[in-house]
Write a protein that holds these residues in place. Structure first.
Motif, PDB file in Angstrom:
ATOM      1  N   GLY A 138     -10.413 -13.142 -11.085  1.00 34.07           N
ATOM      2  CA  GLY A 138     -10.090 -11.745 -10.825  1.00 34.07           C
ATOM      3  C   GLY A 138     -10.798 -10.826 -11.798  1.00 34.07           C
ATOM      4  O   GLY A 138     -11.289 -11.238 -12.853  1.00 34.07           O
ATOM      5  N   ARG A 139     -10.832  -9.543 -11.469  1.00 35.29           N
ATOM      6  CA  ARG A 139     -11.576  -8.552 -12.262  1.00 35.29           C
ATOM      7  C   ARG A 139     -11.101  -8.496 -13.711  1.00 35.29           C
ATOM      8  O   ARG A 139     -11.896  -8.574 -14.644  1.00 35.29           O
ATOM      9  CB  ARG A 139     -11.422  -7.175 -11.592  1.00 35.29           C
ATOM     10  CG  ARG A 139     -12.056  -6.015 -12.352  1.00 35.29           C
ATOM     11  CD  ARG A 139     -11.850  -4.716 -11.584  1.00 35.29           C
ATOM     12  NE  ARG A 139     -10.447  -4.452 -11.342  1.00 35.29           N
ATOM     13  CZ  ARG A 139      -9.645  -3.770 -12.167  1.00 35.29           C
ATOM     14  NH1 ARG A 139     -10.137  -3.273 -13.289  1.00 35.29           N
ATOM     15  NH2 ARG A 139      -8.381  -3.556 -11.866  1.00 35.29           N
ATOM     16  N   PRO A 147      -8.064  -4.206  -5.542  1.00 37.55           N
ATOM     17  CA  PRO A 147      -7.764  -5.161  -4.467  1.00 37.55           C
ATOM     18  C   PRO A 147      -6.638  -4.667  -3.572  1.00 37.55           C
ATOM     19  O   PRO A 147      -5.752  -3.918  -3.996  1.00 37.55           O
ATOM     20  CB  PRO A 147      -7.357  -6.428  -5.234  1.00 37.55           C
ATOM     21  CG  PRO A 147      -6.925  -5.956  -6.582  1.00 37.55           C
ATOM     22  CD  PRO A 147      -7.759  -4.753  -6.882  1.00 37.55           C
TER      23      PRO A 147
END
Length: 401
Positions: A15-16, A187
């Motif tokens: 994930g980021r 997201p």
């Protein structure tokens, strides 16, 4: 300088946030600098193993950043004695179960916030960690931002006199995903309450530790949430209904009579210096702080405007503010807290940002959602590990969405 390796299971780094702030700018940056100095001539060298469900993604990530170890088998990693620390940056809805398994395996646990989806669940994790005798920590990165540190310096030095109020503005425009080739920069699960989304859940945990540790404990709150953008487009180009709040307008009563107001929004266009902006007003002076900068205005430099809409404004209000100097070097906020946690595990240095602190953040989000649903002020009861919260319902942050 001798280096001591310490294994870290890193779950959720595809994930980021997990990738950029935790893997690249924290763990890999610590490795590049030669480890974490321990004060005895030795340095602690992180040895990460990347864990994820998608073999292709996790292998590619490991190869890209030169990480030797990766796995898709979390249970096998938890059973490996080489890795005493478990880190979690997975989806909020999956975090509590992962943390329970790590605690049961005897791992020290460090994780992103929110710690859990309900106050009761967060307190359960804190008790499990205490009873198992493992060290625990929750990310509270904004306390280590240069702007907040400069603001705290002013407070500790008595610059403000008696603090009267705090006003916070946070947010930016998150594109809906359906216009002029502009994909959403967050997201899609962030906008689904059933998946742990919502800006109250995301940001009130931050506001809790910022307020508690910078200005004073939160005693009561009222919150109004909104879903300003009711429909968005997900990562696959499919339209979906937003079921979570994308904006929150909160007022908090702090110890000592300080009033704090925070506007948090993913549906606002920025007209300020930074994405987070705090203004603090006191009897002797005021200050405005962002992520990195901080400006102050003493009462001796305060202009004396008079309301008169019939003439042009005679003041340049900005010229009366002075930049608070750095007076030091500021490192990445996530990295600074990682170094503190690693020292805490290795040599038992103090680390106040534990699971009980994480539970307090969840509590404020839960009470914020309850306040919005019931349209009323709520007291914020003190949390301890000796019992369940006396006011918060403990039914989960999604219960009020």
């Amino acid at each position: 300088m001798a280096t001591r390796p310490i294994g870290i299971i890193m779950n959720g780094v595809t994930g980021r946030m997990g990738l950029n702030q935790h893997l690249v700018r924290s763990i890999l940056a610590i490795r590049e600098q030669g480890g974490v100095p321990l004060g005895d001539g030795d340095a602690l060298m992180p040895d990460p193993i990347l864990v994820g469900r998608n073999e292709g993604k996790i292998r590619a990530l490991a190869e890209r950043y030169g990480v030797a170890r990766w796995s898709t088998d979390l249970d096998a990693c938890l059973a490996d004695a080489r890795d005493p620390i478990y880190f979690d940056a997975t989806l909020t809805s999956a975090r509590a179960d992962n943390v329970r398994r790590a605690i049961a395996a005897g791992k020290h646990v460090y994780c992103e916030k929110p710690l859990a989806t309900s106050t009761a669940e967060a307190l359960e994790l804190a008790r499990l960690a205490r009873d198992r005798g493992v060290k625990q920590g929750v990310v509270q990165d904004k306390l280590f931002l240069p702007g907040i540190l400069k603001l705290k310096r002013l407070i500790d030095g008595g610059f403000f006199g008696r603090i009267l109020s705090v006003r916070g503005e946070f947010g930016y425009w998150v594109f809906e995903g359906d216009w002029a080739g502009q994909p959403a920069q967050r997201p899609s699960w962030n906008y689904r309450a059933e998946e742990g989304g919502g800006i109250i859940v995301d940001m009130f945990a931050h506001w809790r530790y910022v307020l508690d540790h910078t200005f004073g404990p939160v005693k009561a709150l009222q919150c109004y949430g909104a879903t300003h953008i009711p429909e968005r487009v997900d990562e696959r180009g499919r339209r979906y209904r937003a079921t979570a709040d994308d904006a929150a307008y909160g007022t908090f009563e702090l110890e000592g009579g300080i009033v704090a107001q925070f506007n948090s929004s993913w549906a606002v266009r920025v007209y300020r210096d930074e994405l987070l902006w705090l203004q603090v007003d006191g009897t002797h002076g005021s200050a405005v702080a962002g992520l990195r900068g901080c400006k102050s205005q003493h009462r001796a430099n305060t202009p004396k405007p008079v309301w008169n809409p019939d003439i042009p404004n005679p003041f340049d209000f900005f010229e009366h503010w002075q930049e608070v100097p750095d007076n030091g070097t500021f490192d990445n906020a996530f990295k600074v807290q990682w170094e503190a946690f690693l020292r805490h595990v290795a040599v038992d240095t103090p680390f106040p940002h534990d699971f009980l602190e994480g539970a307090r953040g969840v509590q404020l989000a839960e009470l914020g959602l309850q306040s919005w649903a019931e349209r009323r002020w709520l007291d914020v009861p003190e949390l301890t590990l000796g019992g369940a919260p006396t006011e918060a319902r403990g039914t989960g942050v999604g219960a009020y969405a």
